[in-house]
Every structure is written in structure tokens, then in C-alpha cells.
Design an enzyme around this catalytic site. Structure first.
Site, PDB file in Angstrom:
ATOM      1  N   GLN A  41       0.885  -1.425   0.148  1.00 43.26           N
ATOM      2  CA  GLN A  41       0.029  -0.046  -0.244  1.00 43.26           C
ATOM      3  C   GLN A  41       0.949   1.035  -0.143  1.00 43.26           C
ATOM      4  O   GLN A  41       0.355   2.192   0.501  1.00 43.26           O
ATOM      5  CB  GLN A  41      -1.129   0.082   1.086  1.00 43.26           C
ATOM      6  CG  GLN A  41      -2.098  -1.026   0.998  1.00 43.26           C
ATOM      7  CD  GLN A  41      -2.725  -0.587  -0.478  1.00 43.26           C
ATOM      8  OE1 GLN A  41      -3.239   0.595  -0.469  1.00 43.26           O
ATOM      9  NE2 GLN A  41      -3.361  -1.462  -1.051  1.00 43.26           N
ATOM     10  N   SER A  42       2.317   1.170  -0.673  1.00 39.42           N
ATOM     11  CA  SER A  42       3.075   2.329  -0.621  1.00 39.42           C
ATOM     12  C   SER A  42       2.376   3.587  -1.321  1.00 39.42           C
ATOM     13  O   SER A  42       2.026   3.504  -2.477  1.00 39.42           O
ATOM     14  CB  SER A  42       4.335   1.897  -1.445  1.00 39.42           C
ATOM     15  OG  SER A  42       5.008   3.007  -1.462  1.00 39.42           O
ATOM     16  N   ASN A  43       2.038   4.503  -0.524  1.00 38.39           N
ATOM     17  CA  ASN A  43       1.682   5.820  -1.134  1.00 38.39           C
ATOM     18  C   ASN A  43       2.976   6.300  -2.167  1.00 38.39           C
ATOM     19  O   ASN A  43       2.610   7.158  -3.309  1.00 38.39           O
ATOM     20  CB  ASN A  43       1.558   6.897  -0.213  1.00 38.39           C
ATOM     21  CG  ASN A  43       0.517   6.651   0.670  1.00 38.39           C
ATOM     22  OD1 ASN A  43      -0.742   6.271   0.334  1.00 38.39           O
ATOM     23  ND2 ASN A  43       0.693   6.343   2.001  1.00 38.39           N
ATOM     24  N   CYS A  45       4.841   4.730  -3.898  1.00 38.82           N
ATOM     25  CA  CYS A  45       5.029   3.842  -5.184  1.00 38.82           C
ATOM     26  C   CYS A  45       4.111   4.528  -6.082  1.00 38.82           C
ATOM     27  O   CYS A  45       4.120   4.694  -7.371  1.00 38.82           O
ATOM     28  CB  CYS A  45       4.774   2.401  -5.030  1.00 38.82           C
ATOM     29  SG  CYS A  45       6.530   1.844  -4.266  1.00 38.82           S
TER      30      CYS A  45
END
Ligand SMILES: *Cc1c(COP(=O)(O)O)cnc(C)c1O
Length: 293
Positions: A41-43, A45
Site C-alpha cells: 500500500q505504498s503511497n 510507489c
């Protein structure tokens, strides 16, 4: 509150500021493909995928874990943004970057690696700019703040804010709320921030005057670790949404705000202190964590 959840790029966040510098660097080095790692859930990325989309760069995301049945939150957005996703199992901090970059090079491509969270000296320059922006806003509003508090996780935001406050002569304490238990690579988190500040000397000599001891990091709120939601984050998200109409996220800003709330209750933040909470984004993750909220 400084609203970096409103920076644009496919629902905003603090990584936009770093990507301004990183993508410019990639383009000036004639790269044609960008690689960056992160949690599922990396913002960071998702914002990288959006920055690549508008600049015509191919984007490869190295995301921890295995492919879920249904993509949600940031992962869903990455699909629309056209990113190539590699699921890297237990490796969510870039352990497989070099291997995949080498594969791309062998195929004749020119890869550009953006480290975890875009946190290196180039990316952190975006937060030197950010302090300049805040300084003008504070002057226009005749405001000042004793402390600037925010979620700190890969260190670029904190490094940039610390260098920026010196360059722009802003007298606010910079206090990061640590989000993650572990360090980065084989470095404890505080040393990793110091490393980034050290690298920034080549752009901003004043960075050389900042000692590792002056990095203010509160480790009291890491709870059961990265992305493990507790009552503290749930309370912070509901309180800020229901009183201010502002959405926090379960991993970063909810945890940092839970820290602020607790510090107020304990008297670590006094009633007359003026606090700027830096909202670093993360809104799409709210939906992916629905089952925990
Ligand atoms: C990446 C991120 C942070 C942490 O910023 P760093 O520069 O990585 O320390 C905080 N909040 C959100 C929402 C983020 O995506």
C-alpha cells in the site's frame, strides 16, 4: 495543518515534493525506466507511478508480499497508472532493486533507481523547498509554530525539513513520529536520516552543521509495527474526520496524529504550544485497511 495530502498526482502525498527532483534527475540522465520499492500500500510507489505516467517513463514497482485476489487502495491505482508490478514477498525495502535493474539493463534499458520512499539527498531537496513555501505562508498569515510534527518513515521528509529550516531560518523544532520499528538496510533509522542529511552537503553546505543528536524522533508510537492498526490510529482518524473534515490514513498520518493526541494528554505538548501538523497524505490506503478500521 500543512496539507500535503493535496499535492496532486493521483490523490496527493508528500512524495510529490521528492519526485519533482528525482524525476528531473532521471530525465536529465536520459533514463527510460524507473524502479522503486515499497510496501503493497505504498503511497510513494503510487505517486511515482503517476509521476512516470505524466513524464512518459516506464515504471516498475517492487512491492512486498504476494499478489492479492483483489487490488485495493494504492495497489488498485497503480494498475490504472500503468505501473509494472513485481511482488517481492518479504522484501519490501528494496532488497531486489539491483537484481531487477540489472535484468532491465541486460535488456538494453536505462534504469533509474529511486530508493525506498524517495529518500535520498536528491528527493529530500523537495522538503527544503517545502520549508521555503511554509515560510512565505507563515509570513503572510503572521503565524509561527513551536514545532512541526509529522510521520517519519524513510527519512527524506525529516532530513529535508531539518536542512530547510536552517536554510530558510525557520525557528520551529522538527519532530518526527517514527512509524516503523526497524531500521533501513543495516542502519538504525536515526542514522539513516543522518546519512541523508550528510549526503545533502553537496547541495546545501549547511547540512554539514547538523549533528545526529539533533534529530528529534519519537519512537513511542510504533505499536505492533508498520501498518498494524490499533485503537490509537482508529481514534485519531475518527476524531480529525469528525471535527475537521480531514481524512488521515491508518499507517502514517493516523499514527502520527495519535502521537500528537497522546502527547497533549500527557502534557508533553503544553496548552500554549503552537504545533504545525504536516499531513503527509496516504488517503487511498484508508480504503485498503477497511477491515481493520
Ligand atoms: C512516505 C510517507 C511518510 C513518511 O515520509 P518519509 O519521507 O518516508 O519519512 C509519511 N506519510 C505518508 C502518508 C507517506 O506516504
Amino acid at each position: 495543518m500543512k496539507r500535503d495530502d493535496l499535492t496532486g498526482l493521483a490523490s496527493g502525498g508528500n512524495k510529490v515534493r521528492k519526485l519533482e527532483h528525482l524525476i528531473q534527475d532521471a530525465l536529465s540522465k536520459k533514463a527510460d525506466v524507473v524502479l522503486t520499492p515499497g510496501a503493497q500500500q505504498s503511497n510513494h510507489c503510487r505517486q511515482t507511478a503517476a509521476a512516470c505516467a505524466i513524464t512518459g517513463l516506464e515504471c516498475h514497482l517492487l512491492l512486498g508480499g504476494t499478489e492479492p485476489e483483489i487490488a485495493n487502495g494504492n495497489l488498485l491505482l497503480n494498475k490504472f497508472l500503468g505501473a509494472n508490478i513485481h511482488f517481492t514477498g518479504p522484501e519490501r525495502k528494496g532488497e531486489s532493486l539491483l537484481r531487477i535493474a540489472t535484468e532491465l539493463k541486460d535488456a538494453g534499458r536505462r534504469p533509474y533507481i529511486i530508493p525506498l520512499g524517495g529518500s535520498n539527498a536528491i528527493g529530500a531537496r523537495g522538503f527544503v523547498d517545502a520549508v521555503g513555501e511554509v515560510k512565505v505562508q507563515l509570513e503572510n498569515l503572521s503565524l509561527s509554530f513551536d514545532r512541526i510534527i509529522f510521520a517519519s518513515s524513510s527519512g527524506g521528509t525529516q532530513a529535508g525539513l531539518m536542512v530547510g529550516t536552517r536554510i530558510h531560518n525557520l525557528r520551529s523544532q522538527i519532530l518526527g513520529i517514527a512509524i516503523d520499528k526497524g531500521g533501513i538496510g543495516n542502519r538504525p533509522f536515526r542514522d539513516h536520516i543522518a546519512d541523508i542529511i550528510g549526503e545533502m552537503k553537496s547541495f546545501h553546505p549547511v547540512a554539514g552543521e547538523i549533528s545526529v543528536d539533533s534529530i528529534e524522533l519519537n519512537n513511542d508510537y510504533v505499536g505492533s509495527g508498520y501498518g498494524v492498526v490499533s485503537d490509537a490510529e482508529r481514534e485519531a482518524i475518527s476524531l480529525v474526520a469528525s471535527t475537521e473534515g480531514v481524512l488521515l490514513d491508518p499507517v502514517y498520518t493516523g499514527r502520527a496524529m495519535a502521537g500528537v493526541i497522546d502527547m497533549i494528554r500527557k502534557g508533553d505538548i503544553k496548552g500554549n504550544e503552537k504545533i504545525l501538523f504536516w499531513h503527509t497524505g496516504g488517503t487511498p490506503a484508508l480504503f485498503a485497511y477497511a477491515a481493520d478500521l
